[in-house]
Design an enzyme around this catalytic site. Structure first.
Site, short mmCIF file in Angstrom:
data_model
loop_
_atom_site.label_atom_id
_atom_site.label_comp_id
_atom_site.label_asym_id
_atom_site.label_seq_id
_atom_site.Cartn_x
_atom_site.Cartn_y
_atom_site.Cartn_z
N ARG A 128 6.89 9.60 2.16
CA ARG A 128 8.03 10.25 2.93
C ARG A 128 9.02 9.30 2.44
NH1 ARG A 128 7.27 13.51 6.88
NH2 ARG A 128 5.14 12.60 6.82
N THR A 129 9.01 8.03 2.95
CA THR A 129 10.50 7.26 2.70
C THR A 129 10.66 7.19 1.40
OG1 THR A 129 9.81 5.96 4.39
CG2 THR A 129 11.58 5.08 2.98
N LYS A 147 0.68 -10.49 -11.14
CA LYS A 147 0.82 -11.60 -11.95
C LYS A 147 1.57 -12.97 -11.17
CE LYS A 147 1.15 -9.16 -16.25
NZ LYS A 147 2.16 -8.49 -17.20
N ARG A 167 10.21 -1.54 -0.04
CA ARG A 167 9.31 -1.68 1.08
C ARG A 167 8.27 -2.60 0.83
NH1 ARG A 167 6.51 2.71 5.02
NH2 ARG A 167 8.65 2.73 5.52
N HIS A 183 13.13 -0.92 9.83
CA HIS A 183 13.22 0.44 8.82
C HIS A 183 14.56 1.14 9.44
CE1 HIS A 183 12.07 3.47 6.73
NE2 HIS A 183 11.18 4.03 7.30
#
Lengths: 368, 368, 368
Positions: free
Chosen positions: C51-52, C80, C101, C129
């Site tokens: 969604r985001t 890595k 995120r 958020h």
């Protein structure tokens, strides 16, 4: 004008199908002319499929549009338990048209029911893959000009091969004839063959490819899909039964087309690639103009009307009302109604088969 | 004009290399001027690599083009067993140019052989990563104007460090000198060093970075790549042997460049980031104009000719004909010919080494 | 002009917040007008979030810009061992603005500190958020014209529900009142409630949704996030405690908005979807114009100044200097400073709480 979707090839009338194939030829000739500038296509792939996803993305980019989406359920909200209905209502705010591949049969129908934007089914489990069918038909038409009287051999795993299930009735409707060529344990299901059979379009069913190869105008070979088999023993036994080789082609007509939905595993020997009859890479390439035409038509950006307001009724089906004796649940364990519990199973009569009804989501048939 | 690919730095003549670096400087100065409007770049990453993939995508977007592809074999048809050859012939219908990273050595060569569109090797196992080499060279040239007489220390894991294997011969060809600085168990392979050695460009091989640091114009540190080590014990022993620190830099020339292909783990201390000699983030940024130049040149969209019709012959190699005594299979287990069975192993003479031949896919050498 | 980031809603002054919401309304009305043509947005998702991520990508595409990035740490260099700081300094060369995120609290702050381009926090663990908060506020303002005197019920899992933690103080600052409606074991944390409480904006805390439903202008339901729970027993006990149903809505005001950050699991019955008060899909759609406004404002492409040169100081916070008695390490195990070892933990005073300091990365509070 109300939106249209493409969930099953049956959603299209024969006139619409013809108009779409003509538009695809125009796309191949003239390019996308930025028809979809400023538009966004969402590709929602709950199962991986490089070929189908990239051909849709290429089509949208060649139309001047843009794409977003996911290629893998692991990177989606699916893990948080979101339903198809909610995902569809979310994505319609982010994109102008949705392409969905999903492992559940009927999943794309659910997305189309809930989204306000057009939805294209890019494969729903073993059920339908209509843009593959359109691509197959486009390839035949481009090579032969039309379908009337063409003899097409459908060969290999006809039981699990989703593409042949929707190709067979379409070929019959368009005036072609078919041979079903499969080992006895992997026959074409009766349900997929019914329409072609009642139209008198089935020339024969055989396990012997050699016996009919000389009569074919096109040989449609299918992949033995390991992931559709119940056991690896069954897979190993069938794999390689119908390998298309140079030796086989020596018995075929000089202009017989060799088609395959790809990816192949061992069904077509590499030596065949250099034969001028090998048309499977051309077929894969044809997926781009076909999908360009479909996207532009669904977005109503083609100047002329390709798709009517409402989708074609299923042949001879009076409606989708639930018959009185319909079962409460769909017996197909892969049907979306058995996984998304806000859905109400619904059944419709099967044309010319008064004893049967079929699930309107997955098309599974049961006694009414 | 026939298509060109970039599989190995050797595919470029020195004139082409110079023209590409000049074009990269132009890209950095003037931007992409929409040279690739309407074109599509496919990024096929069978191994994850954020840096390389995103720098290619950024390059294409800055040229006004568009991108599609996959970042991960899990979301591709690879799981269905499709060969590189078939994937290449599919993707050429969806994109105008292909970038491929693959774990098998020689994989990008196979894609180039089968695709009608240009293919760029973005890393094929431990074999080649030519756009990294171009970026390294561009960074040196931008900072120093040229290569003649530059002294470059290649430092760290020279055995498994793919980037230094192709950088060493290119530096020698361009007139620079090199020091190989590595622990005894991780030396530069003889094969990678041969050309530089025969050109007299190898100033020394040593395990002692301190002893030579004062002579260097550039120190090229390499990551100790855990995934290339046979055991985690060997990894732990070597990791941290050659850490570039402020103390070390106090012994270096005031304008010595510190380079690193990134990502680093512990090879360069964070305190070095603020030293004006730290050039590794600039080096990473340089990957964008370099890749812009390469894409535009391969697509023949630069106005002038950067790349000739045919690729540069390997130095002194008369042809790629298979020598009479060549082995039947390549002895390198990671060679693509040992995994894709439609390929015929082929070997070519090694210049100035009459006893040796090398696999034309992975460059592995064996006795002729 | 120095760059700005959006890591926490507190980064915005009230004037900036208002200007952003006005700009979002303009975006929704007029579209993106190609404001970001030629610009690239990088989406770095170290945790999946369809969604985001897709709403950011849709926003950038609707602004005429382009996107690149990754949706999944498995396909990134994270494996890595690359640090956030190094990744930020790499990506700034590939893109003009970064959306991140990350599972660690404070991660986006670190990226913002190291990148020269604007960074937007798209969720850092259980911490912040901010674009969800902006979307929530935009939805309320669009429906009600403003915030003054609105009564908002925050309902469900208020302990683990990140979105309500930043919504509560913002609502208080904007003149709204709140009810906290949660089971006793999942209360709103004191830290999240402090500002609203001291502003007199907390009307009550209760476990009884029925008792207050009639007073609410908006009911903000939150998902019971399985992944935030310490055990599946705690999850199962709470799930379904506050299901929004038709029966519940019969007791609510006729124009009460039902909001939810989505995806829902069982918190809102499907029957509610057809109620005109259901605003959660509209809320999801609002994420696009809000993110369009934010991206255009951070890139300074809006014609007028939306964001000032420097970010808003935290309310009443004199500075970010480390207090004398601050701890050496942050006690929050999910704080980025406990995972990225080049960072120095830093603490700032908590306004009006002289005994407390908070980590400037994750906002965890401890005794000074």
């Amino acid at each position: 004008m109300p939106k249209r979707d493409l969930i099953s090839p049956d959603d299209l009338s024969l006139e619409e199908l013809t108009a779409l194939l003509d538009l695809a030829a125009e796309m191949e000739r003239d390019g996308g002319r930025d028809l979809c500038a400023g538009k966004i296509l969402a590709t929602l792939f709950y199962e991986p499929s490089t070929r189908t996803r990239l051909s849709f993305e290429s089509a949208m980019l060649r139309l001047g549009g843009r794409t977003l989406g996911f290629a893998d359920p692991g990177t989606s909200s699916v893990k948080k338990g979101e339903t198809i209905a909610d995902t569809a209502r979310m994505i319609q705010a982010y994109a102008d048209i949705i392409v969905m591949r999903h492992p559940l049969e009927g999943a794309a129908r659910v997305a189309a029911d809930y989204a306000d934007v057009p939805v294209i089914n890019a494969g729903d489990g073993g059920h339908m893959h209509p843009t593959q069918t359109l691509t197959d038909l486009y390839t035949l038409k481009k090579a032969r000009g039309g379908f009337q009287g063409l003899v097409v051999g459908l060969c290999g795993d006809l039981k699990y091969g989703r593409t042949v299930h929707s190709l067979a009735p379409m070929l019959a409707r368009l005036g072609a004839k078919i041979y079903c060529i499969a080992p006895p344990e992997l026959p074409m299901p009766e349900q997929a063959l019914r329409e072609a059979r009642s139209a008198g379009a089935v020339l024969g069913e055989t396990a012997d490819l050699d016996a009919v190869i000389g009569q074919l105008d096109a040989l449609y070979a299918t992949r033995v899909q390991k992931e559709r088999f119940p056991s690896s023993e069954e897979y190993e036994r069938v794999k390689g039964t119908y390998v298309v080789s140079a030796a086989l082609l020596s018995k075929a007509k000089p202009d017989m087309l060799v088609l395959h939905p790809l990816p192949r595993v061992d069904e077509i020997a590499y030596e065949v690639d250099d034969d001028p009859r090998a048309a499977y890479f051309e077929q894969a390439a044809n997926g781009v103009p076909v999908r360009m035409a479909l996207i532009a038509a669904l977005l109503r950006l083609t100047g002329e009307t390709v798709l009517a307001e409402a989708r074609a009724a299923e042949p001879s089906t009076p409606g989708r009302a639930r018959p009185r004796a319909a079962p409460e649940v769909c017996a197909n364990p892969s049907c979306v109604t058995n996984h998304e519990h806000y859905l109400t199973p619904q059944f419709a009569p099967v044309p010319d088969e008064s004893r049967l009804v079929h699930c309107i989501y997955c098309d599974h048939e049961v006694q009414a």
